[in-house]
Design an enzyme around this catalytic site. Structure first.
Site, PDB file in Angstrom:
ATOM      1  N   ASP A  21       0.831  -1.211   0.000  1.00  0.00           N
ATOM      2  CA  ASP A  21       0.000   0.000   0.000  1.00  0.00           C
ATOM      3  C   ASP A  21       0.868   1.264   0.000  1.00  0.00           C
ATOM      4  OD1 ASP A  21      -2.346   1.405  -0.032  1.00  0.00           O
ATOM      5  OD2 ASP A  21      -2.761   1.186   2.107  1.00  0.00           O
ATOM      6  N   ASN A  23       1.221   3.446  -2.958  1.00  0.00           N
ATOM      7  CA  ASN A  23       1.724   3.889  -4.269  1.00  0.00           C
ATOM      8  C   ASN A  23       1.222   5.289  -4.622  1.00  0.00           C
ATOM      9  OD1 ASN A  23       2.718   1.323  -4.401  1.00  0.00           O
ATOM     10  ND2 ASN A  23       1.408   0.628  -6.073  1.00  0.00           N
ATOM     11  N   ARG A  25       0.130   7.726  -2.621  1.00  0.00           N
ATOM     12  CA  ARG A  25       0.718   8.778  -1.781  1.00  0.00           C
ATOM     13  C   ARG A  25       2.182   9.026  -2.147  1.00  0.00           C
ATOM     14  NH1 ARG A  25      -1.166   5.910   3.446  1.00  0.00           N
ATOM     15  NH2 ARG A  25      -1.812   4.404   1.860  1.00  0.00           N
ATOM     16  N   ARG A  34      -0.594   9.159 -10.112  1.00  0.00           N
ATOM     17  CA  ARG A  34      -0.635   7.910  -9.350  1.00  0.00           C
ATOM     18  C   ARG A  34       0.019   6.760 -10.124  1.00  0.00           C
ATOM     19  NH1 ARG A  34      -4.142   7.502  -5.063  1.00  0.00           N
ATOM     20  NH2 ARG A  34      -4.379   5.286  -5.499  1.00  0.00           N
ATOM     21  N   HIS A  38       2.461   3.414  -9.094  1.00  0.00           N
ATOM     22  CA  HIS A  38       2.278   1.982  -9.381  1.00  0.00           C
ATOM     23  C   HIS A  38       3.494   1.428 -10.129  1.00  0.00           C
ATOM     24  CE1 HIS A  38      -1.661   2.247  -7.735  1.00  0.00           C
ATOM     25  NE2 HIS A  38      -2.184   2.952  -8.716  1.00  0.00           N
ATOM     26  N   LEU A 132      10.639 -20.818  -4.800  1.00  0.00           N
ATOM     27  CA  LEU A 132       9.707 -19.887  -4.149  1.00  0.00           C
ATOM     28  C   LEU A 132       8.375 -19.939  -4.880  1.00  0.00           C
ATOM     29  CD1 LEU A 132       9.047 -17.280  -2.368  1.00  0.00           C
ATOM     30  CD2 LEU A 132      10.021 -15.955  -4.232  1.00  0.00           C
ATOM     31  N   ARG A 189       2.119  -4.826   6.179  1.00  0.00           N
ATOM     32  CA  ARG A 189       1.393  -3.792   5.433  1.00  0.00           C
ATOM     33  C   ARG A 189       2.215  -2.516   5.474  1.00  0.00           C
ATOM     34  NH1 ARG A 189      -4.876  -2.442   4.560  1.00  0.00           N
ATOM     35  NH2 ARG A 189      -4.565  -0.728   3.100  1.00  0.00           N
TER      36      ARG A 189
HETATM   37  C1  IPE Z   1      -5.461  -2.803  -0.276  1.00  0.00           C
HETATM   38  O1  IPE Z   1      -5.092  -1.466  -0.456  1.00  0.00           O
HETATM   39  C2  IPE Z   1      -5.426  -3.512  -1.589  1.00  0.00           C
HETATM   40  C3  IPE Z   1      -4.100  -3.681  -2.183  1.00  0.00           C
HETATM   41  C4  IPE Z   1      -2.963  -3.365  -1.637  1.00  0.00           C
HETATM   42  C5  IPE Z   1      -4.087  -4.292  -3.482  1.00  0.00           C
HETATM   43  P1  IPE Z   1      -6.176  -0.316  -0.591  1.00  0.00           P
HETATM   44  O2  IPE Z   1      -5.433   0.962  -0.691  1.00  0.00           O
HETATM   45  O3  IPE Z   1      -7.120  -0.632  -1.676  1.00  0.00           O
HETATM   46  O4  IPE Z   1      -6.939  -0.450   0.805  1.00  0.00           O
HETATM   47  P2  IPE Z   1      -7.870   0.570   1.598  1.00  0.00           P
HETATM   48  O5  IPE Z   1      -9.037   0.857   0.730  1.00  0.00           O
HETATM   49  O6  IPE Z   1      -7.070   1.782   1.889  1.00  0.00           O
HETATM   50  O7  IPE Z   1      -8.221  -0.168   2.847  1.00  0.00           O
HETATM   51  C1  IPE Z   2      -1.532   0.232  -3.431  1.00  0.00           C
HETATM   52  O1  IPE Z   2      -1.330   1.603  -3.445  1.00  0.00           O
HETATM   53  C2  IPE Z   2      -1.779  -0.322  -4.826  1.00  0.00           C
HETATM   54  C3  IPE Z   2      -3.155  -0.802  -5.045  1.00  0.00           C
HETATM   55  C4  IPE Z   2      -4.123  -0.804  -4.179  1.00  0.00           C
HETATM   56  C5  IPE Z   2      -3.442  -1.315  -6.367  1.00  0.00           C
HETATM   57  P1  IPE Z   2      -2.534   2.633  -3.450  1.00  0.00           P
HETATM   58  O2  IPE Z   2      -2.873   2.916  -4.873  1.00  0.00           O
HETATM   59  O3  IPE Z   2      -3.644   2.150  -2.611  1.00  0.00           O
HETATM   60  O4  IPE Z   2      -1.857   3.909  -2.797  1.00  0.00           O
HETATM   61  P2  IPE Z   2      -2.502   4.931  -1.767  1.00  0.00           P
HETATM   62  O5  IPE Z   2      -3.067   4.130  -0.638  1.00  0.00           O
HETATM   63  O6  IPE Z   2      -3.551   5.676  -2.513  1.00  0.00           O
HETATM   64  O7  IPE Z   2      -1.371   5.789  -1.346  1.00  0.00           O
HETATM   65 MG    MG Z   3      -4.090   2.363  -0.635  1.00  0.00          MG
END
Ligand code: IPE
Ligand code: IPE
Ligand code: MG
Length: 246
Positions: A21, A23, A25, A34, A38, A132, A189
């Site tokens: 989580d 990416n 931000r 964004r 990713h 793995l 996480r």
């Molecule tokens: C969880 O992240 C899903 C993945 C990392 C693929 P999110 O960014 O979607 O989760 P929430 O919505 O903040 O809980």
């Molecule tokens: C995780 O990063 C990637 C996916 C959920 C696909 P986010 O895209 O959720 O990044 P934030 O949480 O907005 O920073």
């Molecule tokens: Mg997220």
């Protein structure tokens, strides 16, 4: 001593699962789209896969796209799918070279055809690799997985193939997407959020949780080693007393 040297190789977690989580931000902080977050997140995946290989962790499961992520703007979903195709294409060589088997959990039939085709191809080509097992959670939701499991088991009961008394841990395990994977030992996480977001609810029953402020694109080998060291310094009691363990 480096972090890696401090790891007890006889006590590494068998199954590490990661909620990747932060990416978005990461990109926002840099004034980027964004998308860029990713893309750099994909680089972190490489680091963590390599690190797991180095310390011989046998199972790594990555939360790459949740059921709920389908609700993101269409353009972001499309971009993530495109990135997935290109990463699968690019990484096949490395998976083979490093003896890594790719698997997927989730409702993968919901993925666009082009993604599904590429994914199934890599899964098939790496199916005999042993070092793995790298599992991607794609279009994955744990509640949906549990619902699917209950539906399948109910049908077997209805058709008299099993009776309700036969329903136990192992029967349920055998109907989950993760049927071939051991329970999760360590759940990581990134990005400072401390929630599970519908990931592996059944499978983390006794997992150790590790939360870090680091945003996913910044997560590297050292961060993985640090998480494993932290895990190794915990006492997993599984309900027993500390004295019983020694
Ligand atoms: C969880 O992240 C899903 C993945 C990392 C693929 P999110 O960014 O979607 O989760 P929430 O919505 O903040 O809980
Ligand atoms: C995780 O990063 C990637 C996916 C959920 C696909 P986010 O895209 O959720 O990044 P934030 O949480 O907005 O920073
Ligand atoms: Mg997220």
């Amino acid at each position: 001593m480096t972090l890696k040297d401090q790891i007890d190789t006889n006590k590494v977690p068998r199954h590490v699962a990661v909620i990747m989580d932060g990416n978005g931000r990461w990109a926002k902080k840099r004034g980027l789209f964004r998308t860029k977050g990713h893309e750099n997140g994909a680089k972190a995946v490489k680091q963590v896969v390599e690190a797991c290989g180095e310390i011989k962790i046998p199972y790594l499961t990555l939360y790459a796209f949740s059921t709920e992520n389908w609700n993101r703007p269409k353009i972001e979903v499309e971009l993530l799918m495109t990135l997935l195709i290109s990463s699968l294409k690019k990484e096949l060589k490395n998976l083979q070279k490093n003896d890594i088997r790719l698997m997927a959990i989730g409702n993968i039939n919901e993925l666009p055809n082009k993604v599904l085709k590429e994914l199934l191809e890599v899964i098939d080509k790496t199916k005999n690799n042993k070092q793995l097992t790298l599992t991607l959670a794609l279009s994955y939701g744990s509640r949906q997985e549990i619902i699917k499991t209950i539906q399948e088991i109910s049908l077997k009961v209805k058709n008299n193939l099993i009776s309700p008394e036969n329903i136990d841990d192992s029967l349920i395990n055998n109907h989950l997407y993760t049927q071939n994977l051991p329970d999760v030992d360590l759940l990581i996480r990134t990005s400072g959020e401390q929630r599970v977001s519908n990931f592996l609810l059944w499978q983390i029953a006794y997992a150790e949780m590790y939360f870090t402020e680091t945003l996913w694109p910044d997560f590297n080998k050292e961060d993985l080693f640090e998480a494993v060291l932290n895990y190794q310094n915990r006492e997993r009691r599984f309900g027993k007393t500390s004295e019983q363990l020694n």
